[in-house]
Design a protein around this motif. Structure first.
Motif, PDB file in Angstrom:
ATOM      1  N   VAL A 189       0.866  -1.177   0.000  1.00 58.91           N
ATOM      2  CA  VAL A 189       0.000   0.000   0.000  1.00 58.91           C
ATOM      3  C   VAL A 189       0.903   1.227   0.000  1.00 58.91           C
ATOM      4  O   VAL A 189       1.759   1.370   0.883  1.00 58.91           O
ATOM      5  N   PHE A 190       0.746   2.098  -1.004  1.00 54.40           N
ATOM      6  CA  PHE A 190       1.617   3.266  -1.129  1.00 54.40           C
ATOM      7  C   PHE A 190       1.165   4.332  -0.135  1.00 54.40           C
ATOM      8  O   PHE A 190       0.140   4.992  -0.305  1.00 54.40           O
ATOM      9  N   ASP A 247       0.626  11.533   4.941  1.00 58.44           N
ATOM     10  CA  ASP A 247      -0.746  11.009   4.986  1.00 58.44           C
ATOM     11  C   ASP A 247      -1.273  10.984   6.417  1.00 58.44           C
ATOM     12  O   ASP A 247      -0.574  10.572   7.349  1.00 58.44           O
ATOM     13  N   SER A 248      -2.519  11.403   6.574  1.00 63.05           N
ATOM     14  CA  SER A 248      -3.164  11.317   7.879  1.00 63.05           C
ATOM     15  C   SER A 248      -3.591   9.875   8.141  1.00 63.05           C
ATOM     16  O   SER A 248      -3.581   9.031   7.232  1.00 63.05           O
ATOM     17  N   LYS A 249      -3.966   9.586   9.395  1.00 62.43           N
ATOM     18  CA  LYS A 249      -4.422   8.239   9.737  1.00 62.43           C
ATOM     19  C   LYS A 249      -5.649   7.855   8.918  1.00 62.43           C
ATOM     20  O   LYS A 249      -5.797   6.709   8.484  1.00 62.43           O
ATOM     21  N   LEU A 250      -6.530   8.835   8.701  1.00 62.54           N
ATOM     22  CA  LEU A 250      -7.743   8.575   7.922  1.00 62.54           C
ATOM     23  C   LEU A 250      -7.401   8.224   6.480  1.00 62.54           C
ATOM     24  O   LEU A 250      -7.977   7.295   5.897  1.00 62.54           O
ATOM     25  N   LYS A 251      -6.442   8.949   5.912  1.00 58.46           N
ATOM     26  CA  LYS A 251      -6.049   8.692   4.525  1.00 58.46           C
ATOM     27  C   LYS A 251      -5.352   7.338   4.388  1.00 58.46           C
ATOM     28  O   LYS A 251      -5.561   6.610   3.419  1.00 58.46           O
ATOM     29  N   LYS A 252      -4.513   7.004   5.381  1.00 57.28           N
ATOM     30  CA  LYS A 252      -3.858   5.697   5.364  1.00 57.28           C
ATOM     31  C   LYS A 252      -4.890   4.574   5.417  1.00 57.28           C
ATOM     32  O   LYS A 252      -4.797   3.591   4.680  1.00 57.28           O
ATOM     33  N   SER A 253      -5.884   4.753   6.296  1.00 54.74           N
ATOM     34  CA  SER A 253      -6.933   3.740   6.415  1.00 54.74           C
ATOM     35  C   SER A 253      -7.714   3.608   5.112  1.00 54.74           C
ATOM     36  O   SER A 253      -8.057   2.504   4.690  1.00 54.74           O
ATOM     37  N   ALA A 254      -7.978   4.750   4.465  1.00 53.78           N
ATOM     38  CA  ALA A 254      -8.708   4.735   3.207  1.00 53.78           C
ATOM     39  C   ALA A 254      -7.935   3.977   2.127  1.00 53.78           C
ATOM     40  O   ALA A 254      -8.513   3.221   1.335  1.00 53.78           O
ATOM     41  N   VAL A 270      -5.782   1.557   2.622  1.00 55.58           N
ATOM     42  CA  VAL A 270      -5.826   0.128   2.952  1.00 55.58           C
ATOM     43  C   VAL A 270      -7.163  -0.474   2.500  1.00 55.58           C
ATOM     44  O   VAL A 270      -7.207  -1.552   1.913  1.00 55.58           O
ATOM     45  N   VAL A 271      -8.258   0.250   2.777  1.00 57.35           N
ATOM     46  CA  VAL A 271      -9.579  -0.234   2.383  1.00 57.35           C
ATOM     47  C   VAL A 271      -9.678  -0.349   0.862  1.00 57.35           C
ATOM     48  O   VAL A 271     -10.223  -1.327   0.325  1.00 57.35           O
ATOM     49  N   GLN A 272      -9.138   0.642   0.147  1.00 56.29           N
ATOM     50  CA  GLN A 272      -9.156   0.604  -1.321  1.00 56.29           C
ATOM     51  C   GLN A 272      -8.370  -0.597  -1.844  1.00 56.29           C
ATOM     52  O   GLN A 272      -8.791  -1.259  -2.792  1.00 56.29           O
ATOM     53  N   ALA A 273      -7.226  -0.889  -1.205  1.00 54.98           N
ATOM     54  CA  ALA A 273      -6.423  -2.036  -1.621  1.00 54.98           C
ATOM     55  C   ALA A 273      -7.173  -3.343  -1.387  1.00 54.98           C
ATOM     56  O   ALA A 273      -7.119  -4.267  -2.215  1.00 54.98           O
ATOM     57  N   MET A 274      -7.910  -3.425  -0.282  1.00 54.85           N
ATOM     58  CA  MET A 274      -8.697  -4.622   0.012  1.00 54.85           C
ATOM     59  C   MET A 274      -9.845  -4.773  -0.974  1.00 54.85           C
ATOM     60  O   MET A 274     -10.138  -5.881  -1.446  1.00 54.85           O
ATOM     61  N   GLU A 275     -10.493  -3.663  -1.313  1.00 52.77           N
ATOM     62  CA  GLU A 275     -11.589  -3.711  -2.287  1.00 52.77           C
ATOM     63  C   GLU A 275     -11.074  -4.156  -3.656  1.00 52.77           C
ATOM     64  O   GLU A 275     -11.733  -4.935  -4.366  1.00 52.77           O
ATOM     65  N   LYS A 276      -9.897  -3.673  -4.032  1.00 54.59           N
ATOM     66  CA  LYS A 276      -9.300  -4.075  -5.308  1.00 54.59           C
ATOM     67  C   LYS A 276      -8.989  -5.570  -5.308  1.00 54.59           C
ATOM     68  O   LYS A 276      -9.258  -6.281  -6.288  1.00 54.59           O
ATOM     69  N   ALA A 277      -8.445  -6.044  -4.185  1.00 53.13           N
ATOM     70  CA  ALA A 277      -8.136  -7.477  -4.077  1.00 53.13           C
ATOM     71  C   ALA A 277      -9.406  -8.312  -4.136  1.00 53.13           C
ATOM     72  O   ALA A 277      -9.429  -9.395  -4.739  1.00 53.13           O
TER      73      ALA A 277
END
Length: 257
Positions: free
Chosen positions: A23-24, A29-36, A38-45
């Motif tokens: 995850v790049f 990056d804020s904590k919220l952006k980092k979490s977002a 991660v979620v995007q990477a999971m959705e892609k997977a």
């Protein structure tokens, strides 16, 4: 989540090299952006996994589910279809069942089931005497029939006692447990533990916290230890021994959640 997808690929006999944990994340990056991200990477997977499942007749089993979000991350075919179905087990009440789903309520352990599980964990074989049967009933009465974990723990305790001393009878072990739980000195401690961890709503997790706290207190808070500190490596050693022991699998899962 990625590890789970890789295991699914292995079971399906397909390559899993497209799934990774990269995850790049930038330093600003804020904590919220980092979490977002991660979620995007999971959705892609998940989308990539959906392609793999397309056209396959599959029954996916999810064990010990705690939320709808967990199920949705493994729902690779949208609503249940003739080709893709999900079987899940859970210990919580489903107030909003998904469309097309069916529920089967499983009762808590009966006395017969608890006795059977206890005998397996304790390594008891052959026909038991009436005295042994009464001792087992007394032990289970003290541990409770509600949680399989409690029954398993009692069985492992009995097995350990008899491994250390083969001549120890079930009646002697039951007597020790009865005297310990009925002791007037234990009641205040049990009440304090219950109050201290009352904020933990999950029964298994609450039991884990009480167990860990009690173990640390017994080992490190003793009158014969005068120093006001505990070596960090000793704390880590006890934590590892308790949490990652194979017999503590249910507790470890509860803590991870």
């Amino acid at each position: 989540y990625i590890d789970c997808l890789k295991r699914l690929c292995k079971q399906l006999g397909v390559p899993s090299n497209k799934f990774n944990c990269d995850v790049f994340v930038q330093s600003g990056d804020s904590k919220l952006k980092k979490s977002a991200k991660v979620v995007q990477a999971m959705e892609k997977a998940k989308l990539e996994m959906s392609v793999i499942f397309a056209g396959r007749k599959t029954l996916l089993v999810l064990d010990d589910v705690w939320s709808h979000e967990d199920v949705e991350m493994f729902n690779f075919d949208g609503p249940a279809t003739p080709l893709f179905s999900i079987l899940l087990t859970t210990r919580i009440f489903d107030g909003e069942p998904s469309a097309g789903s069916y529920s089967i309520d499983v009762e808590l352990l009966s006395q017969t089931e608890a006795n059977h599980l206890f005998s397996i964990e304790a390594g008891l074989e052959g026909v038991l005497s009436t005295e042994d049967t009464e001792a087992i009933d007394l032990i289970l009465e003290k541990t409770g029939y509600l949680l399989p974990l409690a029954v398993r723990s009692a069985g492992r305790y009995v097995k350990t006692c008899r491994t250390l001393r083969a001549d120890t009878s079930l009646s002697q072990i039951a007597d020790v447990l009865t005297r310990a739980t009925n002791s007037s000195r234990m009641s205040p401690l049990i009440e304090i533990l219950d109050c201290s961890f009352s904020f933990v709503t999950d029964e298994t997790t609450a039991f884990a916290f009480k167990l860990f706290f009690s173990a640390f207190a017994v080992l490190f808070c003793r009158e014969d230890i005068l120093r006001p500190w505990v070596p960090w490596h000793a704390v880590k050693l006890l934590w590892k021994a308790l949490r990652f022991n194979k017999d503590m699998k249910d507790i470890n899962i509860a803590l991870c959640k």
